[in-house]
Motif scaffolding. Structure first.
Motif, PDB file in Angstrom:
ATOM      1  N   ALA A  19       0.850  -1.201   0.000  1.00  0.00           N
ATOM      2  CA  ALA A  19       0.000   0.000   0.000  1.00  0.00           C
ATOM      3  C   ALA A  19       0.883   1.248   0.000  1.00  0.00           C
ATOM      4  N   THR A  20       0.308   2.358  -0.470  1.00  0.00           N
ATOM      5  CA  THR A  20       1.022   3.638  -0.463  1.00  0.00           C
ATOM      6  C   THR A  20       0.772   4.337   0.868  1.00  0.00           C
ATOM      7  N   LEU A  21       1.793   4.448   1.677  1.00  0.00           N
ATOM      8  CA  LEU A  21       1.651   5.060   2.998  1.00  0.00           C
ATOM      9  C   LEU A  21       1.799   6.574   2.906  1.00  0.00           C
ATOM     10  N   SER A  22       0.928   7.289   3.599  1.00  0.00           N
ATOM     11  CA  SER A  22       0.979   8.750   3.531  1.00  0.00           C
ATOM     12  C   SER A  22       2.255   9.304   4.160  1.00  0.00           C
ATOM     13  N   GLN A  23       2.815   8.612   5.129  1.00  0.00           N
ATOM     14  CA  GLN A  23       4.041   9.125   5.751  1.00  0.00           C
ATOM     15  C   GLN A  23       5.228   9.080   4.792  1.00  0.00           C
ATOM     16  N   TRP A  24       5.130   8.246   3.750  1.00  0.00           N
ATOM     17  CA  TRP A  24       6.175   8.191   2.733  1.00  0.00           C
ATOM     18  C   TRP A  24       5.751   8.892   1.458  1.00  0.00           C
ATOM     19  N   SER A  25       4.789   9.787   1.553  1.00  0.00           N
ATOM     20  CA  SER A  25       4.378  10.581   0.390  1.00  0.00           C
ATOM     21  C   SER A  25       5.585  11.261  -0.254  1.00  0.00           C
ATOM     22  N   ARG A  26       5.535  11.404  -1.557  1.00  0.00           N
ATOM     23  CA  ARG A  26       6.646  12.032  -2.285  1.00  0.00           C
ATOM     24  C   ARG A  26       6.644  13.547  -2.161  1.00  0.00           C
ATOM     25  N   GLY A  27       5.734  14.085  -1.348  1.00  0.00           N
ATOM     26  CA  GLY A  27       5.739  15.518  -1.097  1.00  0.00           C
ATOM     27  C   GLY A  27       4.941  16.301  -2.119  1.00  0.00           C
ATOM     28  N   ARG A  28       5.077  17.627  -2.035  1.00  0.00           N
ATOM     29  CA  ARG A  28       4.323  18.533  -2.892  1.00  0.00           C
ATOM     30  C   ARG A  28       5.296  19.393  -3.701  1.00  0.00           C
ATOM     31  N   GLU A  29       4.821  19.873  -4.843  1.00  0.00           N
ATOM     32  CA  GLU A  29       5.698  20.713  -5.670  1.00  0.00           C
ATOM     33  C   GLU A  29       6.142  21.951  -4.910  1.00  0.00           C
ATOM     34  N   TYR A  30       5.210  22.532  -4.155  1.00  0.00           N
ATOM     35  CA  TYR A  30       5.531  23.716  -3.358  1.00  0.00           C
ATOM     36  C   TYR A  30       5.489  23.304  -1.883  1.00  0.00           C
ATOM     37  N   PRO A  31       6.654  23.219  -1.242  1.00  0.00           N
ATOM     38  CA  PRO A  31       6.695  22.746   0.148  1.00  0.00           C
ATOM     39  C   PRO A  31       5.787  23.565   1.061  1.00  0.00           C
ATOM     40  N   GLU A  32       5.095  22.871   1.938  1.00  0.00           N
ATOM     41  CA  GLU A  32       4.242  23.532   2.917  1.00  0.00           C
ATOM     42  C   GLU A  32       4.116  22.641   4.136  1.00  0.00           C
ATOM     43  N   ALA A  33       3.741  23.209   5.240  1.00  0.00           N
ATOM     44  CA  ALA A  33       3.572  22.430   6.464  1.00  0.00           C
ATOM     45  C   ALA A  33       2.354  21.525   6.335  1.00  0.00           C
ATOM     46  N   GLU A  34       2.488  20.291   6.791  1.00  0.00           N
ATOM     47  CA  GLU A  34       1.362  19.375   6.769  1.00  0.00           C
ATOM     48  C   GLU A  34       0.451  19.618   7.974  1.00  0.00           C
ATOM     49  N   SER A  35      -0.759  19.124   7.895  1.00  0.00           N
ATOM     50  CA  SER A  35      -1.723  19.301   8.969  1.00  0.00           C
ATOM     51  C   SER A  35      -1.299  18.543  10.216  1.00  0.00           C
ATOM     52  N   ALA A  36      -1.684  19.063  11.354  1.00  0.00           N
ATOM     53  CA  ALA A  36      -1.376  18.388  12.619  1.00  0.00           C
ATOM     54  C   ALA A  36      -2.300  17.205  12.866  1.00  0.00           C
ATOM     55  N   THR A  37      -3.475  17.211  12.212  1.00  0.00           N
ATOM     56  CA  THR A  37      -4.495  16.185  12.504  1.00  0.00           C
ATOM     57  C   THR A  37      -4.952  15.398  11.289  1.00  0.00           C
ATOM     58  N   ARG A  38      -4.388  15.682  10.126  1.00  0.00           N
ATOM     59  CA  ARG A  38      -4.773  14.958   8.907  1.00  0.00           C
ATOM     60  C   ARG A  38      -3.528  14.440   8.211  1.00  0.00           C
ATOM     61  N   THR A  39      -3.653  13.285   7.563  1.00  0.00           N
ATOM     62  CA  THR A  39      -2.545  12.807   6.745  1.00  0.00           C
ATOM     63  C   THR A  39      -2.470  13.648   5.470  1.00  0.00           C
ATOM     64  N   ALA A  40      -1.375  13.510   4.740  1.00  0.00           N
ATOM     65  CA  ALA A  40      -1.201  14.278   3.500  1.00  0.00           C
ATOM     66  C   ALA A  40      -2.303  13.951   2.497  1.00  0.00           C
TER      67      ALA A  40
END
Length: 375
Positions: A19-40
């Motif tokens: 499965a594709t785990l959100s913690q290993w997401s390849r990120g976003r084109e424009y870096p930004e802080a992720e949510s404190a309570t939601r996965t990417a």
């Protein structure tokens, strides 16, 4: 209260190794802080849901023109059915249901008004200007056209979600994630089942006619629904049982293919020569025959063709009118013509319209009592 780290840990503990785990997401084109309570991927899903393009799907054609009746599928109800199928199968296979759900919700954002007929018309009108494809347009919407924040263009979705929308142009990329493969399969499953149901509901298809179709004959045998004429309850039973049959086969055949492949990670999926989300050979053959049947008997039915012709004329007239008189474009689109080709801006404007809006705009520049102007 669960934090993002808690949710990511839960994924790592409960999802399959491929499965594709959100913690290993390849990120976003424009870096930004992720949510404190939601996965990417939850953040991606929420951003898609709040777009203007998503809301407009409610008034875009699936097969029958949006004004044809209250109970026929629209592009929005189709999207929600794809989401439900993808999420259900993802849970059974141990895949990331949130990523599958997100790709499902975004997969048809690029559809223009008047269904596939509208896509064909825009592609023809854009010959020499890069053409038009609803999959490419969906990526354009989430990457450029929707702009809820001034800091960056588009929604700044994760590269994992964007890759899931990259259905066809995959030269050198290998198969997409299993979650994206699942959305592809869920898309075909949903429209096959609901187009048969809408065809029966509309009277353009009959039960007797469908019994000549191997898929339907086997479905009728499985359910015990016989006779040339269906009651409302029988039609609902057939639709429900067809969905269950297709979903069950897709889940079992995909599970067998995944186990047989021996893959142990999400990254390994892209090294394989073929996709793993699949049906049994028997059902694949039945679905191929059903696709041909629907094309010949529903999508090319004379009553549907009349709607196709209406939509084609509307889009053609509007395209040429706006190309010759770009002053009719709303201010935000006129501004974009300073940096982009006019034809692409006009195409974006038309593709974003609902059926109703396109018909109303056409009526305003070509009133029914007058001959349509020549542009």
């Amino acid at each position: 209260m669960l934090s993002r780290a808690d949710l990511e840990a839960r994924e790592a503990q409960t999802l399959a190794p491929y499965a594709t785990l959100s913690q290993w997401s390849r990120g976003r084109e424009y870096p930004e802080a992720e949510s404190a309570t939601r996965t990417a991927f939850q953040k991606d899903r929420d951003r898609v849901l709040h777009t203007t393009a998503f809301r407009r799907l409610e008034a875009k054609t699936q097969v029958f023109l949006n004004a044809s009746g209250d109970h026929y599928r629209t592009r929005l109800t189709h999207t929600l059915e794809v989401q439900q199928v993808a999420r259900s199968v993802a849970l059974n296979l141990g895949l990331n249901e949130t990523l599958a759900e997100t790709v499902a919700l975004a997969h048809d954002l690029g559809h223009p008004p008047f269904g596939h007929a509208g896509e064909r018309v825009l592609n023809g009108l854009m010959a020499g200007h890069g053409g038009f494809d609803h999959n490419s347009q969906a990526r354009r919407i989430v990457s450029v056209l929707e702009q809820p924040k001034a800091e960056y263009p588009g929604l700044n979705l994760t590269l994992d979600t964007l890759d899931g929308l990259n259905k066809h142009d995959r030269a050198g990329l290998g198969p997409p994630s299993l979650e994206a493969q699942l959305v592809d399969a869920a898309d075909a499953l949903a429209y096959t089942a609901h187009d048969l149901d809408d065809g029966l509901r509309s009277g353009l298809l009959s039960h007797a006619q469908l019994l000549e179709l191997p898929l339907w004959a086997e479905l009728s045998s499985r359910t015990g629904v016989a006779g040339a004429v269906l009651s409302e309850g029988q039609r609902r039973t057939l639709h429900r049982e067809l969905l269950g049959w297709l979903i069950g086969d897709l889940t079992a055949a995909s599970d067998a293919a995944i186990v047989g492949s021996g893959i142990g990670s999400a990254a390994a999926v892209q090294t394989l020569p073929a996709r793993l989300i699949t049906y049994s050979p028997h059902l694949r053959a039945l679905l191929r025959d059903t696709g041909v049947f629907l094309k010949e008997n529903l999508y090319r039915h004379w009553r549907v063709e009349m709607q196709v012709e209406q939509g084609s004329r509307v889009l053609t007239t509007l395209f040429h009118a706006l190309m010759q008189h770009p002053s009719m474009l709303p201010p935000q689109f006129r501004e974009r013509t300073e940096a982009e080709e006019l034809a692409r801006v006009v195409c974006d404007y038309l593709a974003g319209m609902t059926d109703r809006y396109a018909l109303d705009m056409h009526a305003s520049i070509a009133p029914p009592a007058q001959h349509a102007p020549h542009f």
